[in-house]
Design an enzyme around this catalytic site. Sequence first.
Site, mmCIF file in Angstrom:
data_model
loop_
_atom_site.group_PDB
_atom_site.id
_atom_site.type_symbol
_atom_site.label_atom_id
_atom_site.label_comp_id
_atom_site.label_asym_id
_atom_site.label_seq_id
_atom_site.Cartn_x
_atom_site.Cartn_y
_atom_site.Cartn_z
ATOM 1 N N ILE A 104 0.767 -1.023 -0.278
ATOM 2 C CA ILE A 104 -0.112 0.040 -0.412
ATOM 3 C C ILE A 104 0.998 1.238 0.204
ATOM 4 C CG2 ILE A 104 -0.105 -0.030 2.608
ATOM 5 C CD1 ILE A 104 -3.403 1.289 2.133
ATOM 6 N N CYS A 105 0.501 1.967 -0.592
ATOM 7 C CA CYS A 105 1.155 3.284 -0.448
ATOM 8 C C CYS A 105 2.626 3.543 -1.339
ATOM 9 C CB CYS A 105 1.063 4.612 1.483
ATOM 10 S SG CYS A 105 1.406 5.932 1.212
ATOM 11 N N GLY A 106 3.309 4.097 -0.328
ATOM 12 C CA GLY A 106 4.758 4.217 -1.142
ATOM 13 C C GLY A 106 5.142 2.911 -1.453
#
Length: 203
Positions: A104-106
Amino acid sequence: MNAGRKPVHHAVYDTLADWETGHATAYLARAGYEIRTVGPSTDPVTSIGGLRILPDLALDDVRPEDSSLLILPGGDLWDTGDDLAPFARKAREFLDAGVPVAAICGATAGLAREGLLDDREHTSAVSFYLAATGYQGGKRYVDADAVTDGGLITAGPTEPVAFAREIFRLLGVYEGEVLDAWYRLFHDSDPEAYAVLEQAGGQ
């Protein structure tokens, strides 16, 4: 814990975005999965919210065959150097062994740099965030809350509930109406969903 289930491994590192995986880990634990934290070493790390975490294991000691899933949360370090590249390489090891990975995300950018998104459908915060990595998977980008392609789950930073939903679906924690109700409860605050979950014992 359910002795028949292998643990879920949750990566932890300095600057990890501690709001992104809490729905997933809480309900995986309720479903009987042991959650084991994995750091660069066994030295303490500090999340972006200031939580100090003592990892259960060092990354080098984690083997896909001992795991049900590897969870990679976001964190500032994904975009400020190569400190977390070993976690992306470990994700490759998991996927090559047929063990799922959820990023998730970065962490999605880390997987993009590792080449793991070039041939898989995926999502992230926005398409140009991943494009900045120079990866070759732009045509496989999907504008969705969370995406599962085979054994890989991806999501953006504003979608921790959808991220958890895809994890539960992949591992068979919740299915069908119950999975939909869980998502509606935590994403939409739908009071009718609570009754469905209570009846099914999924709350």
